[in-house]
Design a protein around this motif. Structure first.
Motif, PDB file in Angstrom:
ATOM      1  N   GLY A  32       0.901  -0.994  -0.044  1.00 22.76           N
ATOM      2  CA  GLY A  32       0.169   0.501   0.307  1.00 22.76           C
ATOM      3  C   GLY A  32       0.794   1.370   0.535  1.00 22.76           C
ATOM      4  O   GLY A  32       1.672   1.551   0.521  1.00 22.76           O
ATOM      5  N   PRO A  33       0.114   3.025   0.203  1.00 21.21           N
ATOM      6  CA  PRO A  33       0.774   3.809   0.010  1.00 21.21           C
ATOM      7  C   PRO A  33       1.458   4.249   0.611  1.00 21.21           C
ATOM      8  O   PRO A  33       0.659   4.270   1.953  1.00 21.21           O
ATOM      9  CB  PRO A  33       0.230   4.578  -0.685  1.00 21.21           C
ATOM     10  N   ASP A  34       3.125   4.702   0.868  1.00 20.21           N
ATOM     11  CA  ASP A  34       3.356   5.145   2.473  1.00 20.21           C
ATOM     12  C   ASP A  34       3.798   6.324   2.283  1.00 20.21           C
ATOM     13  O   ASP A  34       5.039   6.512   2.776  1.00 20.21           O
ATOM     14  CB  ASP A  34       4.601   3.849   3.415  1.00 20.21           C
ATOM     15  N   GLY A  35       3.816   7.139   1.274  1.00 14.60           N
ATOM     16  CA  GLY A  35       4.230   8.399   1.268  1.00 14.60           C
ATOM     17  C   GLY A  35       4.318   9.124   2.009  1.00 14.60           C
ATOM     18  O   GLY A  35       2.748   9.919   2.969  1.00 14.60           O
ATOM     19  N   GLY A  36       4.998  10.462   2.753  1.00 15.87           N
ATOM     20  CA  GLY A  36       5.167  10.925   3.816  1.00 15.87           C
ATOM     21  C   GLY A  36       4.873  12.624   3.153  1.00 15.87           C
ATOM     22  O   GLY A  36       4.765  12.560   2.380  1.00 15.87           O
ATOM     23  N   ASP A  37       4.154  13.138   4.266  1.00 21.36           N
ATOM     24  CA  ASP A  37       4.004  14.638   3.961  1.00 21.36           C
ATOM     25  C   ASP A  37       4.319  15.272   3.678  1.00 21.36           C
ATOM     26  O   ASP A  37       5.505  15.342   4.999  1.00 21.36           O
ATOM     27  CB  ASP A  37       3.130  14.851   5.093  1.00 21.36           C
ATOM     28  N   GLY A  38       4.521  16.899   3.130  1.00 20.29           N
ATOM     29  CA  GLY A  38       5.634  17.345   2.960  1.00 20.29           C
ATOM     30  C   GLY A  38       5.779  18.848   4.357  1.00 20.29           C
ATOM     31  O   GLY A  38       4.498  18.433   5.122  1.00 20.29           O
ATOM     32  N   GLY A  39       6.590  19.242   5.503  1.00 18.61           N
ATOM     33  CA  GLY A  39       7.244  20.174   5.923  1.00 18.61           C
ATOM     34  C   GLY A  39       6.810  21.645   5.688  1.00 18.61           C
ATOM     35  O   GLY A  39       6.636  21.442   4.765  1.00 18.61           O
ATOM     36  N   ILE A 114       5.225  36.661  13.601  1.00 19.97           N
ATOM     37  CA  ILE A 114       4.650  35.917  12.930  1.00 19.97           C
ATOM     38  C   ILE A 114       4.233  37.311  12.120  1.00 19.97           C
ATOM     39  O   ILE A 114       2.873  37.558  11.731  1.00 19.97           O
ATOM     40  CB  ILE A 114       4.304  34.972  12.690  1.00 19.97           C
ATOM     41  N   VAL A 115       5.010  37.781  10.764  1.00 19.26           N
ATOM     42  CA  VAL A 115       4.362  38.548   9.568  1.00 19.26           C
ATOM     43  C   VAL A 115       3.947  37.713   8.459  1.00 19.26           C
ATOM     44  O   VAL A 115       3.098  37.559   8.174  1.00 19.26           O
ATOM     45  CB  VAL A 115       5.636  39.386   9.246  1.00 19.26           C
ATOM     46  N   ALA A 116       4.947  36.829   7.933  1.00 18.49           N
ATOM     47  CA  ALA A 116       4.476  35.878   6.895  1.00 18.49           C
ATOM     48  C   ALA A 116       4.656  34.412   7.143  1.00 18.49           C
ATOM     49  O   ALA A 116       5.886  34.312   8.030  1.00 18.49           O
ATOM     50  CB  ALA A 116       5.430  36.552   6.071  1.00 18.49           C
ATOM     51  N   LYS A 117       3.456  33.624   7.028  1.00 16.67           N
ATOM     52  CA  LYS A 117       3.744  32.271   7.558  1.00 16.67           C
ATOM     53  C   LYS A 117       3.337  31.740   6.462  1.00 16.67           C
ATOM     54  O   LYS A 117       3.349  31.721   5.184  1.00 16.67           O
ATOM     55  CB  LYS A 117       2.392  31.980   7.769  1.00 16.67           C
ATOM     56  N   GLY A 118       4.577  30.090   7.397  1.00 17.03           N
ATOM     57  CA  GLY A 118       4.660  29.608   5.975  1.00 17.03           C
ATOM     58  C   GLY A 118       4.505  28.469   5.031  1.00 17.03           C
ATOM     59  O   GLY A 118       2.611  28.517   6.158  1.00 17.03           O
ATOM     60  N   GLY A 119       4.192  27.712   4.019  1.00 20.40           N
ATOM     61  CA  GLY A 119       3.283  26.778   3.766  1.00 20.40           C
ATOM     62  C   GLY A 119       3.318  26.370   4.134  1.00 20.40           C
ATOM     63  O   GLY A 119       3.997  25.290   4.559  1.00 20.40           O
ATOM     64  N   LYS A 120       1.947  25.735   4.201  1.00 11.71           N
ATOM     65  CA  LYS A 120       1.914  24.157   5.091  1.00 11.71           C
ATOM     66  C   LYS A 120       2.027  22.777   3.564  1.00 11.71           C
ATOM     67  O   LYS A 120       2.029  23.135   2.558  1.00 11.71           O
ATOM     68  CB  LYS A 120       0.070  24.004   4.455  1.00 11.71           C
ATOM     69  N   GLY A 121       2.682  21.524   4.229  1.00  7.77           N
ATOM     70  CA  GLY A 121       2.911  20.863   3.492  1.00  7.77           C
ATOM     71  C   GLY A 121       2.308  19.847   2.615  1.00  7.77           C
ATOM     72  O   GLY A 121       1.480  20.376   2.912  1.00  7.77           O
ATOM     73  N   GLY A 122       2.627  20.143   1.231  1.00  4.98           N
ATOM     74  CA  GLY A 122       1.379  18.135   0.628  1.00  4.98           C
ATOM     75  C   GLY A 122       0.976  17.099   1.415  1.00  4.98           C
ATOM     76  O   GLY A 122       2.471  17.071   1.786  1.00  4.98           O
ATOM     77  N   TRP A 123      -0.174  17.341   0.304  1.00  3.89           N
ATOM     78  CA  TRP A 123      -0.152  15.475   1.830  1.00  3.89           C
ATOM     79  C   TRP A 123       0.901  14.566   0.486  1.00  3.89           C
ATOM     80  O   TRP A 123       1.032  14.332  -1.083  1.00  3.89           O
ATOM     81  CB  TRP A 123      -1.823  15.122   0.982  1.00  3.89           C
ATOM     82  N   GLY A 124       0.710  13.349   1.722  1.00  9.69           N
ATOM     83  CA  GLY A 124       1.945  12.228   0.867  1.00  9.69           C
ATOM     84  C   GLY A 124       0.125  11.401  -0.225  1.00  9.69           C
ATOM     85  O   GLY A 124      -0.696  11.672   0.831  1.00  9.69           O
TER      86      GLY A 124
END
Length: 423
Positions: A32-39, A114-124
């Motif tokens: 099965g799939p086991d790709g991790g999410d991005g940081g 925190i003035v500019a927020k980093g983007g959320k990681g993508g889903w695996g």
């Protein structure tokens, strides 16, 4: 070099991409799939540093970008979050968005902003596995981090601001009541940078006094040095208006008083309402009639008047006691509230183009304008969801999906949102 304004570009880090991976192990069939999410991408964080007194460093470096989050890996390994990029600025720095003038942060306290927020990681790819789709060969990319062109403005934190024409004795007063040592000379604009001095009143009581470079008529429009430094008066809890009561330079003290008050009001109407006392300096060069006449003129306008000779500290103590008394009744130094981002609607964008891809039966939607609109949507609120549905219709997203072949029951993925299409 004293620099109290600067323009810079800040870019938070993008989120890491989700991974497409499948479990491979001997004797384990169809792992099965086991790709991790991005940081998560790194945030842009502003921190007040009491060791800094100028924004000069930002004249040489104008772009600040945080790092991207780490991409996900196989084995459901999540990508590492990127470190925040910390920008140190002098205490009292206000961060504004350049185009709109919106206040993003008032860096006056000890806490980081925190003035500019980093983007959320993508889903695996495990997020997209279903009983029907057991081998998802796709994942989501990370979301972009926030990006701003900002203006930094240093507004000194002082309890008392000294205002008045050049060469009336402001620097002299600060030098005799505090440990500050501003340059003092008998010519105009001797003081070319604001000077702060701590005035000790005994028994642990003190206040901060700011010597603001001399103002002249037209200062609010940029004449002289006034426009450059008037911003430092804005935070002061009260003002001390110093006037050369002797008219030693050929000016009328009454006209000086009126002119400076007008300049303050034109620059910021709130300054006209700021509590103020008036100090008549150089009394040793004035006649008793001149002092009495100016005293009556000032008191008729509702201000307390204190005749002083700053150079020899004559009768300065009554002025300081009055300042201390007034400060005890006044609210603390002004702090500017962060202003929320304006609500973005479909009509705010001329370009409504969308990119739709069919990835293994999932229709992914990408559009810069849509991402901006989604930042103001609360997906837990029913009315917000209804509004978002109208955005998709009016923005042409639904029609674009139909043209791409999307039909009832197909899965649609829009950044972090996934739903079944219903025609």
């Amino acid at each position: 070099m004293f620099v109290d304004t600067a323009k810079i570009k800040i870019k938070a880090g993008d989120g890491g991409d989700g991974a497409v991976s499948f479990h491979r192990e001997k004797y384990v069939a169809a792992g099965g799939p086991d790709g991790g999410d991005g940081g998560r991408g790194g945030n842009i964080v502003f921190v007040a540093d009491s060791n800094l007194s100028t924004l000069a460093d930002f004249r040489y470096k104008r772009k600040y970008a945080a790092k991207k989050g780490e991409n996900g890996r196989g084995g459901r390994c999540r990508g590492k979050n990127a470190e925040d990029l910390v920008i140190r600025v002098p205490v009292g720095t206000v961060v504004k968005e350049e185009n709109s003038g919106r206040i993003l942060a008032d860096v006056s306290g000890d806490e980081p902003y925190i003035v500019a927020k980093g983007g959320k990681g993508g889903w695996g790819n495990p997020h997209f596995a279903t009983p029907v789709r057991q081998v998802p060969r796709f994942a989501k990319p990370g979301l972009p981090g926030e990006e701003f062109d900002v203006v930094l403005e240093l507004k000194l934190l002082a309890d008392v601001g000294l205002v008045g024409f050049p060469n009336v004795g402001k620097s002299t007063l600060v030098s005799v009541v505090s440990q500050a040592k501003p340059e003092i000379a008998n010519y105009h604009f001797t003081t070319i940078t604001p000077v702060l001095g701590v005035v000790s009143m005994g028994e642990g009581s003190s206040f901060v006094m700011a010597d603001i470079p001399g103002l002249i008529e037209g200062a609010w429009q940029g004449t002289g040095l006034g426009h450059q430094f008037l911003r430092h008066v804005e935070r002061c809890r009260m003002l001390v208006h110093i006037v050369d009561v002797s008219g030693s330079e050929g000016r009328d003290p009454k006209e000086d008083f009126i002119t400076i008050n007008n300049e303050l009001a034109k620059f910021n109407p709130e300054l006209a309402e700021r509590p103020m006392v008036v100090a008549g300096n150089k009394c040793d060069m004035a006649t008793d009639e001149q002092i009495a006449d100016f005293k009556k003129f000032v008191e008729d306008q509702g201000y307390d008047f204190f005749p002083i000779m700053a150079a020899i500290r004559y009768d300065v103590d009554p002025l300081l006691k009055k300042i201390q008394e007034m400060l005890s009744k006044l609210p603390p130094i002004t702090h500017y509230e962060t202003e929320p981002a304006p609500i973005v609607t479909v009509d705010d964008f001329d370009d409504h183009s969308v990119i739709i891809k069919n990835v293994n039966g999932i229709y992914t939607v990408e559009a810069d304008w849509l991402l901006q609109v989604m930042k103001g949507i609360n997906f837990d609120d029913y009315e917000s969801l209804n509004y978002f549905q109208k955005v998709l219709i009016n923005g042409g997203v639904i029609d674009a999906l139909r043209k791409k072949g999307c039909s009832d029951g197909d899965t649609v993925s829009i950044y972090e949102l996934e739903f079944d299409f219903m025609d």
